[in-house]
Design a protein around this motif. Structure first.
Motif, PDB file in Angstrom:
ATOM      1  N   GLY A 235       0.848  -1.089   0.089  1.00  0.00           N
ATOM      2  CA  GLY A 235      -0.134  -0.083   0.018  1.00  0.00           C
ATOM      3  C   GLY A 235       0.924   1.302  -0.228  1.00  0.00           C
ATOM      4  O   GLY A 235       2.175   1.190  -0.196  1.00  0.00           O
ATOM      5  N   PRO A 236       0.215   2.355   0.231  1.00  0.00           N
ATOM      6  CA  PRO A 236       1.123   3.675   0.082  1.00  0.00           C
ATOM      7  C   PRO A 236       2.071   3.563   1.079  1.00  0.00           C
ATOM      8  O   PRO A 236       3.146   4.278   0.651  1.00  0.00           O
ATOM      9  CB  PRO A 236      -0.147   4.700   0.294  1.00  0.00           C
ATOM     10  CG  PRO A 236      -1.283   4.029   0.910  1.00  0.00           C
ATOM     11  CD  PRO A 236      -1.147   2.702   0.443  1.00  0.00           C
ATOM     12  N   GLU A 237       1.860   3.255   2.398  1.00  0.00           N
ATOM     13  CA  GLU A 237       3.064   3.219   3.311  1.00  0.00           C
ATOM     14  C   GLU A 237       4.271   2.578   3.114  1.00  0.00           C
ATOM     15  O   GLU A 237       5.202   2.991   2.967  1.00  0.00           O
ATOM     16  CB  GLU A 237       2.313   2.718   4.837  1.00  0.00           C
ATOM     17  CG  GLU A 237       3.193   3.601   6.019  1.00  0.00           C
ATOM     18  CD  GLU A 237       2.197   2.895   7.183  1.00  0.00           C
ATOM     19  OE1 GLU A 237       3.131   2.256   8.009  1.00  0.00           O
ATOM     20  OE2 GLU A 237       1.130   3.183   7.363  1.00  0.00           O
ATOM     21  N   GLU A 238       3.878   1.047   2.673  1.00  0.00           N
ATOM     22  CA  GLU A 238       5.228   0.502   2.317  1.00  0.00           C
ATOM     23  C   GLU A 238       5.575   0.709   0.997  1.00  0.00           C
ATOM     24  O   GLU A 238       6.882   0.679   0.817  1.00  0.00           O
ATOM     25  CB  GLU A 238       4.449  -1.223   2.229  1.00  0.00           C
ATOM     26  CG  GLU A 238       4.263  -1.784   3.552  1.00  0.00           C
ATOM     27  CD  GLU A 238       5.455  -1.720   4.526  1.00  0.00           C
ATOM     28  OE1 GLU A 238       6.597  -1.751   4.036  1.00  0.00           O
ATOM     29  OE2 GLU A 238       5.172  -1.780   5.646  1.00  0.00           O
ATOM     30  N   ALA A 239       5.078   1.412   0.302  1.00  0.00           N
ATOM     31  CA  ALA A 239       5.398   1.571  -1.227  1.00  0.00           C
ATOM     32  C   ALA A 239       6.595   2.863  -0.999  1.00  0.00           C
ATOM     33  O   ALA A 239       7.670   2.988  -1.528  1.00  0.00           O
ATOM     34  CB  ALA A 239       4.643   2.039  -2.011  1.00  0.00           C
TER      35      ALA A 239
ATOM     36  N   GLY B 268       8.423   2.671  -4.007  1.00  0.00           N
ATOM     37  CA  GLY B 268       7.755   3.718  -4.495  1.00  0.00           C
ATOM     38  C   GLY B 268       6.546   3.110  -5.325  1.00  0.00           C
ATOM     39  O   GLY B 268       5.808   3.715  -5.764  1.00  0.00           O
ATOM     40  N   ILE B 269       6.450   1.846  -5.450  1.00  0.00           N
ATOM     41  CA  ILE B 269       5.270   1.390  -6.469  1.00  0.00           C
ATOM     42  C   ILE B 269       4.575   0.253  -5.684  1.00  0.00           C
ATOM     43  O   ILE B 269       4.773  -0.575  -5.033  1.00  0.00           O
ATOM     44  CB  ILE B 269       6.034   0.220  -7.582  1.00  0.00           C
ATOM     45  CG1 ILE B 269       7.246   1.227  -8.316  1.00  0.00           C
ATOM     46  CG2 ILE B 269       4.724  -0.010  -8.397  1.00  0.00           C
ATOM     47  CD1 ILE B 269       7.868   0.155  -9.397  1.00  0.00           C
ATOM     48  N   GLN B 270       3.255   0.688  -5.673  1.00  0.00           N
ATOM     49  CA  GLN B 270       1.997   0.019  -4.895  1.00  0.00           C
ATOM     50  C   GLN B 270       1.563  -1.321  -5.738  1.00  0.00           C
ATOM     51  O   GLN B 270       1.861  -1.270  -7.148  1.00  0.00           O
ATOM     52  CB  GLN B 270       0.971   0.808  -4.766  1.00  0.00           C
ATOM     53  CG  GLN B 270       1.223   2.033  -3.814  1.00  0.00           C
ATOM     54  CD  GLN B 270       0.311   2.869  -3.659  1.00  0.00           C
ATOM     55  OE1 GLN B 270      -0.960   2.206  -3.266  1.00  0.00           O
ATOM     56  NE2 GLN B 270       0.373   4.187  -3.180  1.00  0.00           N
ATOM     57  N   GLY B 271       1.011  -2.172  -5.056  1.00  0.00           N
ATOM     58  CA  GLY B 271       0.440  -3.344  -5.852  1.00  0.00           C
ATOM     59  C   GLY B 271       0.742  -4.739  -5.040  1.00  0.00           C
ATOM     60  O   GLY B 271       1.129  -4.669  -3.900  1.00  0.00           O
ATOM     61  N   LEU B 272       0.529  -5.589  -5.859  1.00  0.00           N
ATOM     62  CA  LEU B 272       0.708  -6.958  -5.329  1.00  0.00           C
ATOM     63  C   LEU B 272       1.871  -7.807  -5.836  1.00  0.00           C
ATOM     64  O   LEU B 272       2.433  -7.700  -7.165  1.00  0.00           O
ATOM     65  CB  LEU B 272      -0.596  -7.728  -6.178  1.00  0.00           C
ATOM     66  CG  LEU B 272      -0.832  -9.252  -5.367  1.00  0.00           C
ATOM     67  CD1 LEU B 272      -1.120  -9.173  -3.806  1.00  0.00           C
ATOM     68  CD2 LEU B 272      -1.914 -10.071  -6.223  1.00  0.00           C
TER      69      LEU B 272
ATOM     70  N   ASP C  57       8.118  -4.846   0.174  1.00  0.00           N
ATOM     71  CA  ASP C  57       8.152  -5.006  -1.135  1.00  0.00           C
ATOM     72  C   ASP C  57       9.530  -5.537  -1.516  1.00  0.00           C
ATOM     73  O   ASP C  57       9.733  -5.390  -2.894  1.00  0.00           O
ATOM     74  CB  ASP C  57       8.022  -3.778  -1.965  1.00  0.00           C
ATOM     75  CG  ASP C  57       8.861  -2.488  -1.960  1.00  0.00           C
ATOM     76  OD1 ASP C  57       9.925  -2.592  -1.113  1.00  0.00           O
ATOM     77  OD2 ASP C  57       8.871  -1.548  -2.538  1.00  0.00           O
ATOM     78  N   GLY C  58      10.249  -6.098  -0.511  1.00  0.00           N
ATOM     79  CA  GLY C  58      11.453  -6.895  -0.876  1.00  0.00           C
ATOM     80  C   GLY C  58      12.849  -5.776  -1.208  1.00  0.00           C
ATOM     81  O   GLY C  58      13.768  -6.114  -1.440  1.00  0.00           O
ATOM     82  N   THR C  59      12.619  -4.438  -0.910  1.00  0.00           N
ATOM     83  CA  THR C  59      13.648  -3.525  -1.123  1.00  0.00           C
ATOM     84  C   THR C  59      14.773  -3.977   0.105  1.00  0.00           C
ATOM     85  O   THR C  59      13.992  -3.944   1.291  1.00  0.00           O
ATOM     86  CB  THR C  59      13.052  -2.072  -0.917  1.00  0.00           C
ATOM     87  OG1 THR C  59      12.110  -1.805  -2.132  1.00  0.00           O
ATOM     88  CG2 THR C  59      14.245  -1.161  -1.157  1.00  0.00           C
TER      89      THR C  59
END
Lengths: 552, 206
Positions: free
Chosen positions: B83-87, B92-96, B131-133
């Motif tokens: 979501g926006p917080e984790e992105a 910086g990219i939201q999604g699944l 997100d794996g960063t």
């Protein structure tokens, strides 16, 4: 003339009578077996009499397959404890202990996932002397690693690698690598969590070998597939019981042939570089192998066996065995065996290709070539200040790297998980399981109310006090990942319930199994996914027979 | 050192034939070595490992935006809805996205830690965002991930992760489907390796 049966016997009986003939024939057989020593010669060896002339005790060294490996005499100076410390001989003896105990273990072992771990349990619980043999195999392996490293350190210290013994040193470095590889491949065979994950890490290091195509191929060859499984276990087993011992035996013979060829190196002050002491030893400096050196080595073998057997017999040493390998869960703080901790430390520094492959390869290359690079012509300590200082420097670096390899260094996770792991680890015992069974009082004990813990459970109280100290030591406000994380009012709670009751011999119901739940709580606790409750929880069962308190 | 042993002598017929003999033996040994390698190489090819795993419909299985990642231990991935917080914390990219459970450092299985809100590896302490960063530790790159495929109820493809290396959006999370009857699938046969740490920070690499 027709041939008569037993002609020699009949002629001798006619000449000497039956009893003397039997004695003469036995004596003759003994002489053939020892390739030169008759019964009287052997008794004179055992009594320590001076040998006759010509010396019959030299004959086995020239005639027999086994004895010709040893020189017929040693220089007096190397028969004392210094300068060899007997480390090369002890390494070899330990290798033979490994072969013998390993053969016994192979009788009850099948290298297949699912079977291997059951085999371990069977060896530990159902095979007479099984645990003893396994402990012995494991302890001797650890001793062997120590002995081989010390042997190399001693050789460096006394400058014994210098001319003409450069090649002997190089074969020794190869034996060091084989020793470590033997120990590493053996690590996987019990197929427990410790084995599985330590070896996964090691095999992933092979993956990092440059260029990537080579690394991937090496890792696939080693693991037998993308993940460690049946194929990988079989490959490690074959390396462990066949390929590596074969290599070790080959190089032990090359190594020892070179030692005998050039003679054991004398203490630095007694032998100039380039001198060959194998043959030019004056008569008064010679110590014969039979009986002096042999009996001395037998004493050392005895000391070694005592050092191996006593810690096992007194239950001071037990080969570890964790839960069966679970490829879908990595235990916290998985560590390499202690003699690999230095690599584990380097791996935390950064790039695994450099620290896991290139740097160790450079070190091994330096070690192999060191005698050819070191141009200092002296073996004396005073002339080798730089080399000796470098040696102690390298030892220091290894100690520091090993410390960096321990779990506490640079691998810190959330405090509640660290506390759970410290007090009730997923593998190994930890302080809570070590509380005596009768002191595991049923109830919920909190670090906020230490006074309520009964006085007849002093160990329970002590552990809860430690837990209180550990939770109190957690800083209530931390910055993690650029975000403020709060751990206010953290406390620990240990819930003990009876899980199973059984009648004892008098017919009264007694608890035989207890469930222990360690909970760590604080104000901002998230929901624990394992039981849907707020906090962090670790679960375990302890049986009345577990005997954790004795250290097992 | 001028002794007769150093003088050049012509190669005799026997010497020449012996060189040929030795040379052909060397070629034979090299070929045998190659055959042994081929023999020992496991019977496994890239792509045979893993396959298409159906997670379920969006209505049943889609995690909420910025909720803790969902563990799929049998197929070794974490399903995460960024979501926006984790992105903002990560690329910086939201999604699944589906994160391959194996740490890119040395093969241990990392786990999500709720209180510190990140993935943590138990072996050498590498840490990653949802997100794996890459955050910290010895890991060489962002987490590997699997291809995620979204289909409608009839199996028609709606979205899928970009798997062509160096193309825009390579390995990036895919848009969260709005139709709750769509089906989430993860292809565990296609592992996507991000080339470096912070792959999506400072602009997408071209």
């Amino acid at each position: 003339m027709t041939p008569e049966p037993f002609a020699t016997w009949r002629r001798m009986i006619k000449e000497h009578g039956l009893i003397k003939t039997v004695f003469l024939r036995v004596d003759d057989t003994v002489t053939r077996i020892t390739t030169g020593l008759n019964i009287n010669d052997i008794r004179s060896v055992l009594r320590g009499d001076p040998p006759g002339k010509p010396n019959p005790r030299v004959k086995p060294h020239t005639e027999s397959a086994i004895f010709h490996i040893w020189p017929s005499f040693y220089h007096e100076a190397v028969t004392k404890f210094y300068p060899t410390f007997r480390l090369g001989m002890l390494s070899t003896l330990l290798f033979f202990v490994e072969i013998m105990t390993g053969l016994f273990l192979m009788v009850y072992y099948t290298p297949a996932p699912g079977v291997a771990y059951d085999n371990m349990l069977k060896i530990l619980s159902n095979v007479p002397m099984g645990q003893f043999i396994r402990d012995m195999h494991r302890l001797a392996a650890e001793f062997m690693v120590v002995a081989v490293w010390l042997h190399m350190g001693r050789t460096f210290l006394t400058g014994s690698y210098k001319k003409p013994r450069q090649f002997t040193w190089a074969t020794g470095v190869i034996l060091l690598i084989i020793t470590i590889a033997l120990s590493y491949t053996g690590y996987l065979l019990p197929w427990d969590q410790l084995a599985y994950w330590a070896v996964t890490i090691g095999a992933s290091m092979a993956d990092a070998a440059p260029p990537p195509e080579v690394g991937k191929a090496v890792a696939l060859l080693l693991k037998g597939g993308p993940d460690l499984g049946a194929a990988g276990l079989l490959r490690f087993y074959l390396l462990h019981v066949f390929a590596l011992p074969l290599g070790a035996i080959l190089f032990i013979f090359v190594h020892y042939y070179k030692v005998v060829r050039h003679g054991h190196s004398l203490p630095p002050e007694m032998e100039q570089i380039g001198e060959d002491t194998a043959r030019k030893v004056s008569q008064d400096k010679r110590v014969p192998f039979l009986p002096d050196v042999l009996t001395n080595e037998l004493v050392w073998f005895g000391i070694l066996m005592v050092a191996l057997v006593v810690p096992i017999a007194l239950n001071i040493y037990n080969a570890p065995l964790e839960h069966a390998a679970n490829p879908s869960s990595t235990p916290l703080h998985t560590v390499a065996p202690w003699y690999f901790l230095f690599i584990q430390g380097w791996l935390k520094l950064g790039d695994k290709t450099f620290w896991g492959v290139i740097f160790p390869t450079i070190l091994i290359g330096l070690l192999l070539l060191w005698p050819y690079l070191d141009y200092n012509p002296s073996r004396r300590y005073g002339d080798r200040r730089i080399a000796l200082a470098a040696m102690f420097g390298v030892i220091g670096i290894f100690v520091v790297s090993s410390f960096m390899g321990t779990p506490g260094f640079a691998v810190v996770t959330a405090p509640q998980i660290e506390i759970g792991h410290e007090f009730m680890p997923g593998e190994q015992v930890g302080p809570i399981r070590a509380i005596p069974f009768d002191q595991m009082k049923v109830g919920t004990w909190s670090t906020q109310d230490l006074a309520s813990i009964p006085d007849d459970a002093p160990q329970l109280k002590a552990v809860m006090e430690e837990l209180a100290a550990a939770t109190a030591a957690v800083p209530p406000v931390q910055t993690v990942n650029d975000k403020e994380v709060r751990y206010t009012n953290m406390y620990g709670e240990l819930t003990i319930t009876e899980a199973q009751l059984a009648k004892d011999s008098a017919g009264t119901l007694k608890p035989t199994l207890k469930q222990l739940v360690l909970g760590v709580h604080w104000d901002e606790q998230p929901i624990d996914p394992t039981n849907g409750q707020p906090g962090y929880f670790v679960f375990t069962f302890v049986s009345v027979d577990s005997n954790y308190s004795s250290g097992e | 050192m001028a002794d007769s042993g150093m003088q050049f002598r012509n190669v005799s017929r026997r010497e020449f034939l012996n060189y040929v003999w030795a040379g052909s033996l060397a070629i034979f040994m090299a070929a045998s070595g190659g055959a042994m390698l081929a023999f020992a190489m496991p019977r496994f090819k890239e792509g045979e490992f893993g396959g298409m795993y159906t997670v379920g419909t969006v209505a049943e299985k889609m995690p909420a935006a910025d909720a803790p990642p969902v563990n799929y231990p049998d197929v070794k991935f974490w399903l995460v809805n960024i979501g926006p917080e984790e992105a903002a914390k990560g690329g910086g990219i939201q999604g699944l996205a589906a994160m391959y459970k194996v740490c890119v450092h040395l093969g241990c299985l990392y786990a999500w830690v709720d209180s510190t809100v990140r993935f943590e590896c138990p072996c050498h302490g590498s840490k990653y965002q949802a997100d794996g960063t890459y955050i910290e530790g010895p890991a060489p790159r962002d987490l590997d991930r699997f291809k995620v495929v979204i289909t409608d109820g009839q199996g028609n493809l709606k979205y899928e992760t970009v798997v062509t290396n160096a193309s825009p959006g390579y390995g990036a999370p895919i848009p969260v489907p709005t139709d709750s009857s769509f089906v989430i699938k993860v292809d565990t046969g296609i592992k996507i390796e991000m080339g470096k740490r912070h792959y999506y920070q400072g602009g997408q690499p071209t």
